[in-house]
Design a protein around this motif. Structure first.
Motif, PDB file in Angstrom:
ATOM      1  N   GLN A   1       0.818  -1.209   0.000  1.00 57.61           N
ATOM      2  CA  GLN A   1       0.000   0.000   0.000  1.00 57.61           C
ATOM      3  C   GLN A   1       0.854   1.262   0.000  1.00 57.61           C
ATOM      4  N   ASP A   2       0.310   2.307  -0.576  1.00 57.15           N
ATOM      5  CA  ASP A   2       0.930   3.628  -0.510  1.00 57.15           C
ATOM      6  C   ASP A   2       0.979   4.087   0.954  1.00 57.15           C
ATOM      7  N   ASN A   3       2.098   4.688   1.361  1.00 56.25           N
ATOM      8  CA  ASN A   3       2.262   5.102   2.755  1.00 56.25           C
ATOM      9  C   ASN A   3       1.262   6.153   3.211  1.00 56.25           C
ATOM     10  N   ARG A   4       0.633   6.857   2.271  1.00 56.79           N
ATOM     11  CA  ARG A   4      -0.321   7.895   2.677  1.00 56.79           C
ATOM     12  C   ARG A   4      -1.530   7.294   3.394  1.00 56.79           C
ATOM     13  N   PHE A   5      -1.844   6.031   3.143  1.00 56.36           N
ATOM     14  CA  PHE A   5      -2.962   5.383   3.825  1.00 56.36           C
ATOM     15  C   PHE A   5      -2.599   5.002   5.258  1.00 56.36           C
ATOM     16  N   LYS A   6      -1.310   4.834   5.525  1.00 57.65           N
ATOM     17  CA  LYS A   6      -0.883   4.178   6.753  1.00 57.65           C
ATOM     18  C   LYS A   6      -0.897   5.073   7.987  1.00 57.65           C
ATOM     19  N   SER A   7      -1.127   6.364   7.785  1.00 56.36           N
ATOM     20  CA  SER A   7      -1.254   7.278   8.919  1.00 56.36           C
ATOM     21  C   SER A   7      -2.711   7.597   9.231  1.00 56.36           C
ATOM     22  N   GLN A   8      -3.621   7.009   8.482  1.00 57.15           N
ATOM     23  CA  GLN A   8      -5.039   7.252   8.718  1.00 57.15           C
ATOM     24  C   GLN A   8      -5.490   6.566  10.006  1.00 57.15           C
ATOM     25  N   GLU A   9      -6.454   7.175  10.672  1.00 60.33           N
ATOM     26  CA  GLU A   9      -6.977   6.622  11.924  1.00 60.33           C
ATOM     27  C   GLU A   9      -7.546   5.222  11.689  1.00 60.33           C
ATOM     28  N   GLY A  10      -7.135   4.290  12.510  1.00 59.11           N
ATOM     29  CA  GLY A  10      -7.647   2.914  12.437  1.00 59.11           C
ATOM     30  C   GLY A  10      -6.935   2.018  11.452  1.00 59.11           C
ATOM     31  N   TRP A  11      -5.980   2.591  10.672  1.00 58.42           N
ATOM     32  CA  TRP A  11      -5.309   1.756   9.660  1.00 58.42           C
ATOM     33  C   TRP A  11      -4.561   0.592  10.283  1.00 58.42           C
ATOM     34  N   ARG A  12      -3.781   0.878  11.316  1.00 58.90           N
ATOM     35  CA  ARG A  12      -2.943  -0.164  11.918  1.00 58.90           C
ATOM     36  C   ARG A  12      -3.786  -1.300  12.466  1.00 58.90           C
ATOM     37  N   GLU A  13      -4.884  -0.968  13.127  1.00 59.31           N
ATOM     38  CA  GLU A  13      -5.733  -1.993  13.726  1.00 59.31           C
ATOM     39  C   GLU A  13      -6.422  -2.847  12.661  1.00 59.31           C
ATOM     40  N   SER A  14      -6.965  -2.211  11.645  1.00 57.12           N
ATOM     41  CA  SER A  14      -7.678  -2.967  10.612  1.00 57.12           C
ATOM     42  C   SER A  14      -6.724  -3.791   9.756  1.00 57.12           C
ATOM     43  N   MET A  15      -5.546  -3.226   9.454  1.00 58.45           N
ATOM     44  CA  MET A  15      -4.581  -3.974   8.668  1.00 58.45           C
ATOM     45  C   MET A  15      -4.026  -5.158   9.466  1.00 58.45           C
ATOM     46  N   LEU A  16      -3.846  -4.984  10.769  1.00 65.10           N
ATOM     47  CA  LEU A  16      -3.390  -6.094  11.601  1.00 65.10           C
ATOM     48  C   LEU A  16      -4.377  -7.255  11.542  1.00 65.10           C
ATOM     49  N   LYS A  17      -5.671  -6.963  11.627  1.00 65.29           N
ATOM     50  CA  LYS A  17      -6.677  -8.019  11.514  1.00 65.29           C
ATOM     51  C   LYS A  17      -6.563  -8.743  10.181  1.00 65.29           C
ATOM     52  N   MET A  18      -6.331  -7.984   9.106  1.00 64.79           N
ATOM     53  CA  MET A  18      -6.221  -8.576   7.782  1.00 64.79           C
ATOM     54  C   MET A  18      -4.988  -9.470   7.683  1.00 64.79           C
ATOM     55  N   GLU A  19      -3.861  -8.964   8.161  1.00 64.46           N
ATOM     56  CA  GLU A  19      -2.620  -9.740   8.102  1.00 64.46           C
ATOM     57  C   GLU A  19      -2.734 -11.033   8.917  1.00 64.46           C
ATOM     58  N   LEU A  20      -3.298 -10.944  10.108  1.00 67.06           N
ATOM     59  CA  LEU A  20      -3.431 -12.134  10.946  1.00 67.06           C
ATOM     60  C   LEU A  20      -4.435 -13.126  10.375  1.00 67.06           C
ATOM     61  N   ALA A  21      -5.409 -12.632   9.618  1.00 66.00           N
ATOM     62  CA  ALA A  21      -6.414 -13.523   9.031  1.00 66.00           C
ATOM     63  C   ALA A  21      -5.824 -14.460   7.988  1.00 66.00           C
ATOM     64  N   VAL A  22      -4.716 -14.034   7.343  1.00 59.88           N
ATOM     65  CA  VAL A  22      -4.180 -14.835   6.232  1.00 59.88           C
ATOM     66  C   VAL A  22      -2.753 -15.332   6.464  1.00 59.88           C
ATOM     67  N   CYS A  23      -2.138 -14.968   7.600  1.00 59.03           N
ATOM     68  CA  CYS A  23      -0.701 -15.242   7.755  1.00 59.03           C
ATOM     69  C   CYS A  23      -0.357 -16.715   7.777  1.00 59.03           C
ATOM     70  N   GLN A  24      -1.337 -17.577   8.051  1.00 54.94           N
ATOM     71  CA  GLN A  24      -1.082 -19.014   8.069  1.00 54.94           C
ATOM     72  C   GLN A  24      -1.634 -19.723   6.836  1.00 54.94           C
ATOM     73  N   GLN A  25      -2.147 -18.953   5.883  1.00 61.07           N
ATOM     74  CA  GLN A  25      -2.793 -19.542   4.723  1.00 61.07           C
ATOM     75  C   GLN A  25      -1.973 -19.337   3.454  1.00 61.07           C
ATOM     76  N   SER A  26      -1.867 -20.396   2.672  1.00 59.51           N
ATOM     77  CA  SER A  26      -1.349 -20.263   1.310  1.00 59.51           C
ATOM     78  C   SER A  26      -2.522 -19.946   0.400  1.00 59.51           C
ATOM     79  N   PRO A  27      -2.345 -19.127  -0.638  1.00 56.31           N
ATOM     80  CA  PRO A  27      -1.076 -18.613  -1.161  1.00 56.31           C
ATOM     81  C   PRO A  27      -0.593 -17.312  -0.517  1.00 56.31           C
ATOM     82  N   TYR A  28      -1.343 -16.781   0.464  1.00 52.68           N
ATOM     83  CA  TYR A  28      -0.991 -15.468   1.018  1.00 52.68           C
ATOM     84  C   TYR A  28       0.383 -15.493   1.690  1.00 52.68           C
ATOM     85  N   ARG A  29       0.620 -16.487   2.535  1.00 48.08           N
ATOM     86  CA  ARG A  29       1.904 -16.532   3.232  1.00 48.08           C
ATOM     87  C   ARG A  29       3.066 -16.756   2.266  1.00 48.08           C
TER      88      ARG A  29
END
Length: 236
Positions: free
Chosen positions: A195-223
């Motif tokens: 993602q473009d870094n301009r999105f990453k300072s938006q309110e709630g970005w870190r929390e919502s992106m963390l949920k997304m990353e954890l949702a797929v971190c153990q799944q192929s093909p994402y991992r």
């Protein structure tokens, strides 16, 4: 403070640097009541975090990083590298961490041999390493640098903030003939590095992106497309 260390420190304080540790800490949450070695501990963020519920020894060769390290929770810190490992007793650790380190060492096999010696039987080795597919994806999508991506595909090493050139390596080959058995692996930085870094300072970005990353971190093909892969190996 030298320029490369300053750049690295500033990077891990950004939302895209902080979320790396959010993901990693979630993946390490089962490590409790253990004797832990953190080799290449950097600014001590992982050692400091795990020291809340573990006995931690951290080893880092860069004295400047050690001076700036996190130390909210007590842990032992040594300055050095392979020579410090050689001074430690056999089978003295339940867990060894080696995160984004083996890309930068020439004596990779010697380090892994020392880890094997230092781990207790059935002990855990946690390795975070660069993933070639993820590096190429980020270079094309986030950096918009197709020539650099083509160079990576051709085997060229990748320059990083502070450690110099990151040399790709195959983990299965690196642990061949050692009493280390890969158990599983998870992805880190599947999406957020694209993602473009301009999105990453938006309110709630870190929390919502963390949920997304954890949702797929153990799944192929994402991992399999993540910039980093987190491997767990057991000492037989």
């Amino acid at each position: 403070m030298t320029a490369n260390i300053q750049a690295y420190l500033e990077n891990i304080r950004k939302p895209w640097g902080q979320i790396y540790y959010d993901i990693l800490f979630d993946q390490l949450q089962d490590i409790k009541g253990k004797r832990v070695l953190d080799f290449g501990s950097g600014f001590g963020l992982v050692a400091n975090h795990l020291a809340k519920e573990n006995q931690v020894l951290a080893v880092e060769p860069n004295e400047e990083m050690v001076t700036l390290r996190a130390k909210d929770h007590p842990y032992q810190q040594l300055v050095g590298s392979l020579e410090q490992l050689a001074s430690l007793e056999d089978a003295s650790f339940d867990v060894i961490l080696c995160h984004n380190v083996l890309e930068y060492v020439e004596d990779r096999k010697l380090v892994l041999e020392e880890f094997t010696r230092l781990l207790k039987p059935r002990g855990l080795l946690s390795i975070v390493k660069h993933n070639e597919v993820g590096r190429v994806l980020q270079t094309v999508v986030f950096e918009n640098n197709t020539q650099k991506a083509l160079d990576l595909l051709a085997g060229q090493d990748l320059e990083t903030h502070s450690m110099g050139l990151a040399q790709a390596y195959d983990l299965a080959t690196a642990v061949e003939d050692l009493a280390l058995e890969a158990q599983d692996y998870q992805g880190i930085r599947v999406f957020y590095g694209l993602q473009d870094n301009r999105f990453k300072s938006q309110e709630g970005w870190r929390e919502s992106m963390l949920k997304m990353e954890l949702a797929v971190c153990q799944q192929s093909p994402y991992r399999d497309m993540a910039f980093f892969q987190h491997y767990r190996l057991k000492r037989s």
